[in-house]
Write an enzyme that holds these catalytic residues in place. Structure first.
Site, mmCIF file in Angstrom:
data_model
loop_
_atom_site.group_PDB
_atom_site.id
_atom_site.type_symbol
_atom_site.label_atom_id
_atom_site.label_comp_id
_atom_site.label_asym_id
_atom_site.label_seq_id
_atom_site.Cartn_x
_atom_site.Cartn_y
_atom_site.Cartn_z
ATOM 1 N N LEU A 202 0.865 -1.194 0.000
ATOM 2 C CA LEU A 202 0.000 0.000 0.000
ATOM 3 C C LEU A 202 0.895 1.236 0.000
ATOM 4 O O LEU A 202 1.764 1.357 0.859
ATOM 5 C CB LEU A 202 -0.809 -0.044 1.302
ATOM 6 C CG LEU A 202 -2.023 0.849 1.454
ATOM 7 C CD1 LEU A 202 -3.130 0.396 0.501
ATOM 8 C CD2 LEU A 202 -2.553 0.781 2.891
ATOM 9 N N HIS A 203 0.723 2.126 -0.961
ATOM 10 C CA HIS A 203 1.540 3.339 -0.919
ATOM 11 C C HIS A 203 0.934 4.535 -1.650
ATOM 12 O O HIS A 203 1.436 5.638 -1.558
ATOM 13 C CB HIS A 203 2.934 3.074 -1.515
ATOM 14 C CG HIS A 203 2.914 3.038 -3.019
ATOM 15 N ND1 HIS A 203 2.551 1.912 -3.712
ATOM 16 C CD2 HIS A 203 3.167 3.988 -3.942
ATOM 17 C CE1 HIS A 203 2.592 2.179 -5.005
ATOM 18 N NE2 HIS A 203 2.958 3.428 -5.171
ATOM 19 N N ARG A 204 -0.147 4.336 -2.401
ATOM 20 C CA ARG A 204 -0.668 5.453 -3.209
ATOM 21 C C ARG A 204 -1.132 6.595 -2.323
ATOM 22 O O ARG A 204 -1.796 6.372 -1.302
ATOM 23 C CB ARG A 204 -1.862 4.993 -4.042
ATOM 24 C CG ARG A 204 -1.508 4.014 -5.097
ATOM 25 C CD ARG A 204 -1.595 4.645 -6.482
ATOM 26 N NE ARG A 204 -0.984 3.756 -7.430
ATOM 27 C CZ ARG A 204 0.087 4.033 -8.159
ATOM 28 N NH1 ARG A 204 0.658 5.217 -8.071
ATOM 29 N NH2 ARG A 204 0.580 3.161 -8.982
ATOM 30 N N ARG A 237 6.641 5.819 2.440
ATOM 31 C CA ARG A 237 5.560 6.816 2.528
ATOM 32 C C ARG A 237 4.501 6.343 3.533
ATOM 33 O O ARG A 237 4.044 7.108 4.389
ATOM 34 C CB ARG A 237 4.906 7.017 1.148
ATOM 35 C CG ARG A 237 3.660 7.904 1.197
ATOM 36 C CD ARG A 237 2.835 7.814 -0.075
ATOM 37 N NE ARG A 237 3.389 8.571 -1.186
ATOM 38 C CZ ARG A 237 3.013 9.816 -1.516
ATOM 39 N NH1 ARG A 237 2.093 10.441 -0.831
ATOM 40 N NH2 ARG A 237 3.548 10.414 -2.552
#
Ligand code: UD1
Length: 359
Positions: A202-204, A237
């Site tokens: 998960l990073h968006r 992030r």
């Protein structure tokens, strides 16, 4: 000697760079790698270069971390300056990151033939920075390398077919070339994972930068982790946001590990019961591996992966649990075909087009 410069900066671009580098080397082309420094952690950058046997970048601009507009403002003149010094015959830009957008703007001012690798991807989300990068890069590049027919159709709709070439996906080139290494990697075994596990990434920005959204996703996944082990390589992030929003408790049931290198990631995908992700690259790699995937987004740039229910979209975090149950309770035996992504020779086709004499 013919000289090509590749402008890269973020993890997925290093992966796309590898097959191109091999193809250019095969033709005795001098290939200069210009790294903006967007991804700077060793696990996000140096280690990937090492594992893929890519030479270290010839130039690293060392652009400071910051907001996308700040990074763009620093990258554009720095790329322009370096490319003027390097004096290449042609250039390549890759994918849809801040680096792609900066390179597209910088190169468009120079009298230089340059191509966009992975052109024509659209998710139809105008506010997404990646979508802006894709559109600008496709508009200003001299030549476009489309990975799929869907990409070609998107480019036609925007009146860009005159410079479009359907070449296939360079990520499939690399995937095919490392299959035997991946088979032997056995990362899940080394991590002591149970035989049934889900790999999640998960990073968006749209998923991790808003506290409520991130909390909802992690809460739902934490519930899934009661029944199915989840291994979660944590992107920098996302790690920052989890700490900032104090959501660490939601991770307690998952096996959180640092970002994994390329071969380890492919090995984890291959042996997983399913993949849960918001990454474009992982959706494809799951598809190439024959592993089913749940994508935590409203749309995908890769509709080919939706065939045979290989990839299921979960726009709402609360929908993820029922999709996981669907996948676990109704396994699909048929294997889907990856031919929509080409024949594993995209990088050689890109080289032919890029190097073809211009009249
Ligand atoms: C970028 C791309 C995304 C791609 C992803 C792959 C953009 C707009 N997005 O998102 O399309 O899928 O890369 O990973 O370019 N950070 C670190 N260490 C690093 C790199 C970043 O701590 O090595 C931090 C930065 O300081 C920043 C945050 O992570 O605060 C986000 O970095 P950013 O460069 O925006 O990229 P990604 O979120 O990785």
């Amino acid at each position: 000697m013919y000289r090509v410069v590749s402008v890269v900066g973020a993890r997925p671009q290093f992966i796309k760079l590898k097959p191109i580098h091999t193809a250019l080397q095969d033709a005795d082309v001098e290939h200069i790698i210009l790294h903006t420094g967007q991804h700077y952690d060793p696990v996000m950058s140096d280690k990937i270069f090492d594992q893929l046997h890519l030479p270290r970048p010839d130039v690293n601009l060392g652009i400071e971390p910051g907001l996308p507009a700040q990074q763009l403002a620093l990258m554009i003149p720095a790329i322009e300056q370096k490319v003027l010094e390097i004096k290449p015959d042609a250039a390549l830009i890759y994918g849809d990151t801040t680096t792609t957008l900066a390179a597209a703007v910088a190169l468009s001012k120079l009298a230089l033939r340059f191509g966009h690798v992975e052109a024509g991807m659209r998710s139809g989300e105008p506010g997404m920075l990646e979508e802006v990068a894709r559109r600008v890069a496709d508009r200003v590049s001299s030549v476009l390398f489309a990975p799929t027919q869907t990409a070609v159709n998107n480019l036609k709709r925007e009146g860009l077919e005159h410079k479009t070439n359907l070449v296939g996906d360079v990520m499939l080139d690399l995937f095919k070339s490392v299959e035997s290494l991946v088979e032997r990697a056995r990362t899940a075994e080394k991590m002591d994972l149970s035989s049934d596990y889900a790999l999640m990434t998960l990073h968006r920005a749209e998923n991790v930068d808003h506290p409520h959204r991130l909390e909802e996703i992690l809460r739902n996944l934490s519930e899934i982790a009661e029944e199915l082990q989840i291994v979660f390589p944590l992107h920098p992030r996302t790690q920052k946001r989890v700490e900032e929003f104090q959501l660490q408790d939601h991770l307690s049931r998952m096996k959180v590990v640092p970002p994994q290198n390329y071969l380890e990631t492919l090995s984890l995908i291959r042996d997983a019961r399913l993949v849960i992700t918001d990454s474009g690259g992982l959706q494809k790699e799951a598809f190439f591996s024959g592993t089913r995937c749940i994508t935590i987004r409203e749309k995908t740039e890769w509709p080919e992966t939706l065939t045979s229910q290989a990839n299921l979209l979960a726009p709402l975090a609360r929908g993820i649990r029922s999709l996981v149950h669907d996948i676990i309770s109704k396994p699909i035996n048929e294997k889907w075909s990856v031919e929509a992504f080409g024949d594993g020779k995209a990088s050689f086709k890109i080289r032919e087009v890029l190097l073809a004499p211009q009249n």
